[in-house]
Design a protein around this motif. Structure first.
Motif, PDB file in Angstrom:
ATOM      1  N   MET A 137      22.261   5.440  18.783  1.00 28.66           N
ATOM      2  CA  MET A 137      22.114   5.528  20.481  1.00 28.66           C
ATOM      3  C   MET A 137      23.437   5.566  21.041  1.00 28.66           C
ATOM      4  O   MET A 137      24.424   4.822  20.695  1.00 28.66           O
ATOM      5  N   PRO A 138      23.782   6.450  22.193  1.00 30.70           N
ATOM      6  CA  PRO A 138      25.107   6.531  22.799  1.00 30.70           C
ATOM      7  C   PRO A 138      25.304   5.409  23.728  1.00 30.70           C
ATOM      8  O   PRO A 138      24.138   4.999  24.390  1.00 30.70           O
ATOM      9  N   VAL A 139      26.476   4.655  24.049  1.00 30.84           N
ATOM     10  CA  VAL A 139      26.446   3.688  24.971  1.00 30.84           C
ATOM     11  C   VAL A 139      27.812   3.696  25.468  1.00 30.84           C
ATOM     12  O   VAL A 139      28.634   4.261  25.142  1.00 30.84           O
ATOM     13  N   LEU A 164      26.904  -6.375  26.204  1.00 29.50           N
ATOM     14  CA  LEU A 164      25.995  -5.678  27.013  1.00 29.50           C
ATOM     15  C   LEU A 164      26.658  -4.006  26.764  1.00 29.50           C
ATOM     16  O   LEU A 164      27.800  -3.770  26.925  1.00 29.50           O
ATOM     17  N   ARG A 165      25.948  -3.186  26.829  1.00 29.56           N
ATOM     18  CA  ARG A 165      26.092  -1.680  26.876  1.00 29.56           C
ATOM     19  C   ARG A 165      25.035  -0.984  27.660  1.00 29.56           C
ATOM     20  O   ARG A 165      23.944  -1.483  27.908  1.00 29.56           O
ATOM     21  N   VAL A 166      25.616   0.059  28.538  1.00 27.81           N
ATOM     22  CA  VAL A 166      24.500   0.872  29.263  1.00 27.81           C
ATOM     23  C   VAL A 166      24.153   2.019  27.906  1.00 27.81           C
ATOM     24  O   VAL A 166      25.189   2.691  27.543  1.00 27.81           O
ATOM     25  N   VAL A 167      22.947   2.153  27.999  1.00 28.19           N
ATOM     26  CA  VAL A 167      22.337   3.094  26.964  1.00 28.19           C
ATOM     27  C   VAL A 167      22.156   4.641  27.581  1.00 28.19           C
ATOM     28  O   VAL A 167      21.558   4.751  28.568  1.00 28.19           O
ATOM     29  N   ALA A 208      22.248   1.932  15.134  1.00 26.17           N
ATOM     30  CA  ALA A 208      23.559   1.763  15.385  1.00 26.17           C
ATOM     31  C   ALA A 208      23.992   2.430  16.785  1.00 26.17           C
ATOM     32  O   ALA A 208      23.202   2.877  17.383  1.00 26.17           O
ATOM     33  N   THR A 209      25.130   2.103  17.027  1.00 25.75           N
ATOM     34  CA  THR A 209      25.640   2.653  18.403  1.00 25.75           C
ATOM     35  C   THR A 209      26.923   3.523  18.299  1.00 25.75           C
ATOM     36  O   THR A 209      27.654   3.473  17.421  1.00 25.75           O
ATOM     37  N   PHE A 210      26.951   4.710  19.134  1.00 28.82           N
ATOM     38  CA  PHE A 210      28.214   5.394  18.968  1.00 28.82           C
ATOM     39  C   PHE A 210      28.748   5.648  20.553  1.00 28.82           C
ATOM     40  O   PHE A 210      27.954   5.301  21.323  1.00 28.82           O
TER      41      PHE A 210
END
Length: 396
Positions: A137-139, A164-167, A208-210
């Motif tokens: 997911m993009p964050v 923390l991240r904004v999704v 995962a995040t990108f």
């Protein structure tokens, strides 16, 4: 549909109730629906193959307009029915891919329709991340201090924003695992997931995040639409105000029509139409915002077609003229000037009637009344006058 390019599922089945008018994904943005901007961008990205838009059954006309405006070719555009929840809608899109034998190891991107500014760079990041880990997911980093509040609304603590991240979306997945996870959750009676990364995590899949993109903001409120227009290089929004005035004399009769509501009275109002001074004044106010003459110019009393006509027809025409020039009516405010009848008991009904014609909520329709302190023609009970002001936003 079964090729090696990524499939894109656009989730567009919501009603978007926080924005007035059409659902947010179909609201006009520089002359085209929001969804059409997304479709056009997706169509231009070579790594994307089939594009499945999941829509509400009641939105067929909206979808058709967006598709036509996007330029997306029919051989890449597919439509799936929306479900009762976002989760159900995404599954319907996945099942459509399954029926078309999309490869199990192919990549599926799931994207919100209200995020129109999809870029090729983000799509490539999403595909690579899903190929490497199966789900991603993009964050974006959280730049503000985050507060946790207690039941009384006071500060309970500050989570570590470094964790923390904004999704955002598009979230990316290998097709076989995301389809299996959706089917498993449905079989287990779980329908409460608001995004697919969370669903995959609950199903035991690491996500995962990108890196996301600031341009992938979600259109939820009016301010977001304004930001979207600025992102496309539109000029600053313009607000115009128009003023209207009308008067009708009393004649023999047993009721008057004020703001579309028939009110019992010992006299009637004289006029070629239904002699509704309030709707006439509002009509002129709206025409004033676009410099388009007045009610007499468009509906002359010499024309027999308008004899006894309901004034809502004139108001509907004024609304259409404003909207055809890119205007959105923000509010109207009218004042009736008369000694009688009493307007107060009918105020809510009048506001509702006007709001229905103009597509405005009750709080955007002002209805007031005042006497003329027995001065002038109104004070002598010879007739009723009305003044109105209309405010219209022109923003492309």
């Amino acid at each position: 549909m079964a090729d090696r390019k990524a499939a894109l599922i656009i989730v567009a089945a919501g009603h978007g109730t926080r924005l007035r008018g059409a659902p947010k994904q179909y609201r006009p943005l520089l002359g085209k629906p929001v969804l059409s901007h997304l479709m056009a961008r997706a169509a231009s990205i070579s790594a994307i193959g089939p594009i499945i838009t999941v829509t509400h059954p009641d939105h067929a006309a909206f979808y058709g307009e967006a598709l036509a405006a996007s330029g997306l070719k029919d051989d890449r555009a597919f439509r799936a029915p929306g479900g009762e929840t976002r989760q159900a809608s995404v599954r319907n899109g996945l099942e459509l891919l399954a029926a078309a034998e999309f490869p199990a190891d192919g990549i599926v991107l799931v994207h919100d329709a209200a995020r129109p500014f999809l870029s090729e760079l983000v799509v490539l990041r999403a595909i690579l991340a899903a190929q490497a880990g199966g789900a991603a997911m993009p964050v974006l980093p959280v730049v503000d201090t985050v507060a946790e509040i207690d039941a009384a609304g006071g500060l309970a603590g500050n989570p570590d924003r470094a964790k923390l991240r904004v999704v955002q979306t598009p979230q990316s997945f290998r097709f076989g695992p995301i389809l299996a996870a959706h089917r498993a959750m449905a079989e287990n009676g779980r329908f409460d997931f608001t995004d697919d990364a969370g669903l995959m995590l609950a199903n035991g899949q690491r996500v995962a995040t990108f890196e996301g993109d600031d341009s992938l903001f979600k259109i939820t409120l009016e301010a977001d639409l304004a930001r979207a227009r600025m992102h496309l290089g539109a000029p600053e929004p313009l607000v115009r105000t128009g003023l209207g005035y009308d008067v009708h004399a009393f004649t023999d009769g047993d009721h008057v029509t004020l703001g579309g509501v028939a009110i019992p009275h010992e006299r009637a109002l004289l006029g070629h139409s239904d002699a509704d001074p309030l709707m006439h004044a509002i009509t002129d106010a709206l025409l004033g915002t676009i410099g388009d003459g007045d009610i007499g110019q468009h509906f002359p009393p010499s024309d027999p077609r308008w004899k006894g006509a309901p004034s809502r027809l004139f108001l509907e025409n004024a609304r259409a003229r404003v909207e055809s020039r890119g205007g959105r009516i923000l509010n109207v405010d009218g004042t009736l000037i008369c000694e009688a009848p009493k307007v107060g008991p009918h105020r809510a009904a009048i506001a509702a009637a006007i709001g229905t014609v103009l597509g405005l909520p009750p709080e955007a329709v002002g209805v007031k009344a005042t006497t003329n302190e027995k001065l002038g023609f109104a004070g002598r009970r010879e007739g009723i006058a009305a003044m109105a002001v209309a405010t219209v936003l022109f923003s492309g």
